[in-house]
Scaffold this motif. Structure first.
Motif, PDB file in Angstrom:
ATOM      1  N   PHE A   1      47.344  42.817  34.047  1.00 40.57           N
ATOM      2  CA  PHE A   1      46.165  42.610  34.875  1.00 40.57           C
ATOM      3  C   PHE A   1      46.621  42.027  36.202  1.00 40.57           C
ATOM      4  O   PHE A   1      47.334  41.025  36.214  1.00 40.57           O
ATOM      5  CB  PHE A   1      45.201  41.613  34.215  1.00 40.57           C
ATOM      6  CG  PHE A   1      44.600  42.115  32.942  1.00 40.57           C
ATOM      7  CD1 PHE A   1      45.240  41.908  31.731  1.00 40.57           C
ATOM      8  CD2 PHE A   1      43.401  42.791  32.949  1.00 40.57           C
ATOM      9  CE1 PHE A   1      44.687  42.372  30.549  1.00 40.57           C
ATOM     10  CE2 PHE A   1      42.833  43.252  31.775  1.00 40.57           C
ATOM     11  CZ  PHE A   1      43.482  43.046  30.576  1.00 40.57           C
ATOM     12  N   LEU A   2      46.204  42.637  37.286  1.00 43.87           N
ATOM     13  CA  LEU A   2      46.417  42.062  38.607  1.00 43.87           C
ATOM     14  C   LEU A   2      45.088  41.437  39.012  1.00 43.87           C
ATOM     15  O   LEU A   2      44.103  42.147  39.197  1.00 43.87           O
ATOM     16  CB  LEU A   2      46.849  43.127  39.612  1.00 43.87           C
ATOM     17  CG  LEU A   2      48.127  43.881  39.288  1.00 43.87           C
ATOM     18  CD1 LEU A   2      48.449  44.874  40.393  1.00 43.87           C
ATOM     19  CD2 LEU A   2      49.285  42.940  39.061  1.00 43.87           C
ATOM     20  N   LYS A   3      45.072  40.123  39.106  1.00 46.60           N
ATOM     21  CA  LYS A   3      43.813  39.416  39.319  1.00 46.60           C
ATOM     22  C   LYS A   3      43.650  38.949  40.756  1.00 46.60           C
ATOM     23  O   LYS A   3      43.036  37.930  41.028  1.00 46.60           O
ATOM     24  CB  LYS A   3      43.731  38.234  38.358  1.00 46.60           C
ATOM     25  CG  LYS A   3      43.652  38.694  36.900  1.00 46.60           C
ATOM     26  CD  LYS A   3      43.671  37.550  35.952  1.00 46.60           C
ATOM     27  CE  LYS A   3      42.433  36.710  36.081  1.00 46.60           C
ATOM     28  NZ  LYS A   3      42.370  35.633  35.106  1.00 46.60           N
ATOM     29  N   ASN A   4      44.209  39.713  41.670  1.00 42.19           N
ATOM     30  CA  ASN A   4      44.150  39.373  43.081  1.00 42.19           C
ATOM     31  C   ASN A   4      44.206  40.690  43.856  1.00 42.19           C
ATOM     32  O   ASN A   4      45.135  41.472  43.673  1.00 42.19           O
ATOM     33  CB  ASN A   4      45.337  38.458  43.404  1.00 42.19           C
ATOM     34  CG  ASN A   4      45.461  38.133  44.859  1.00 42.19           C
ATOM     35  OD1 ASN A   4      45.551  39.021  45.695  1.00 42.19           O
ATOM     36  ND2 ASN A   4      45.491  36.846  45.154  1.00 42.19           N
ATOM     37  N   ARG A   5      43.231  40.945  44.698  1.00 43.92           N
ATOM     38  CA  ARG A   5      43.181  42.223  45.420  1.00 43.92           C
ATOM     39  C   ARG A   5      44.328  42.380  46.412  1.00 43.92           C
ATOM     40  O   ARG A   5      44.720  43.502  46.726  1.00 43.92           O
ATOM     41  CB  ARG A   5      41.839  42.383  46.104  1.00 43.92           C
ATOM     42  CG  ARG A   5      40.730  42.612  45.109  1.00 43.92           C
ATOM     43  CD  ARG A   5      39.407  42.759  45.785  1.00 43.92           C
ATOM     44  NE  ARG A   5      38.359  42.762  44.774  1.00 43.92           N
ATOM     45  CZ  ARG A   5      37.344  43.575  44.804  1.00 43.92           C
ATOM     46  NH1 ARG A   5      37.218  44.453  45.766  1.00 43.92           N
ATOM     47  NH2 ARG A   5      36.441  43.520  43.854  1.00 43.92           N
TER      48      ARG A   5
END
Length: 106
Positions: free
Chosen positions: A54-58
């Motif tokens: 999961f990449l939780k930062n745009r």
């Protein structure tokens, strides 16, 4: 058993980079990795290892998506507005992605 990797700026903010990423080298998504944008950032799935990240930062999503378009990680960071003094969390996230074979040298 599935392994899940969560990459976020908050989770890595104070850590120093592990050193996997060469700032002057070109990187890209592994050919067996799919990136799916989500409202919170993105999901990455590696079809070879069956790892889910999961990449939780745009911002890190934009950096990862732009890696193939730049001659180096340094250029990708700059193109996405990340100054050198603010790069540490993004470098740590990229190190984590490299360690899990989500991104590979071009």
């Amino acid at each position: 058993m599935r392994r899940v990797l969560i990459v976020s700026e908050q989770a890595v903010g104070g850590a120093s980079p592990a050193g996997t990423i060469d700032l002057d080298a070109a990187w890209k998504l592994h050919p067996q990795v799919a990136l799916r944008p989500e409202p919170f950032g993105a999901l990455l799935y590696h079809f070879g290892t069956r790892k889910l990240s999961f990449l939780k930062n745009r911002t890190i999503v934009a950096i990862v998506e732009s890696l193939p378009q730049h001659p180096s990680v340094r250029a990708a960071l700059q193109a996405n507005g990340v100054e050198e003094d603010a790069a540490r969390p993004y470098l740590r996230a990229l190190d984590t992605l490299a360690d899990s074979h989500m991104i590979v040298p071009s």
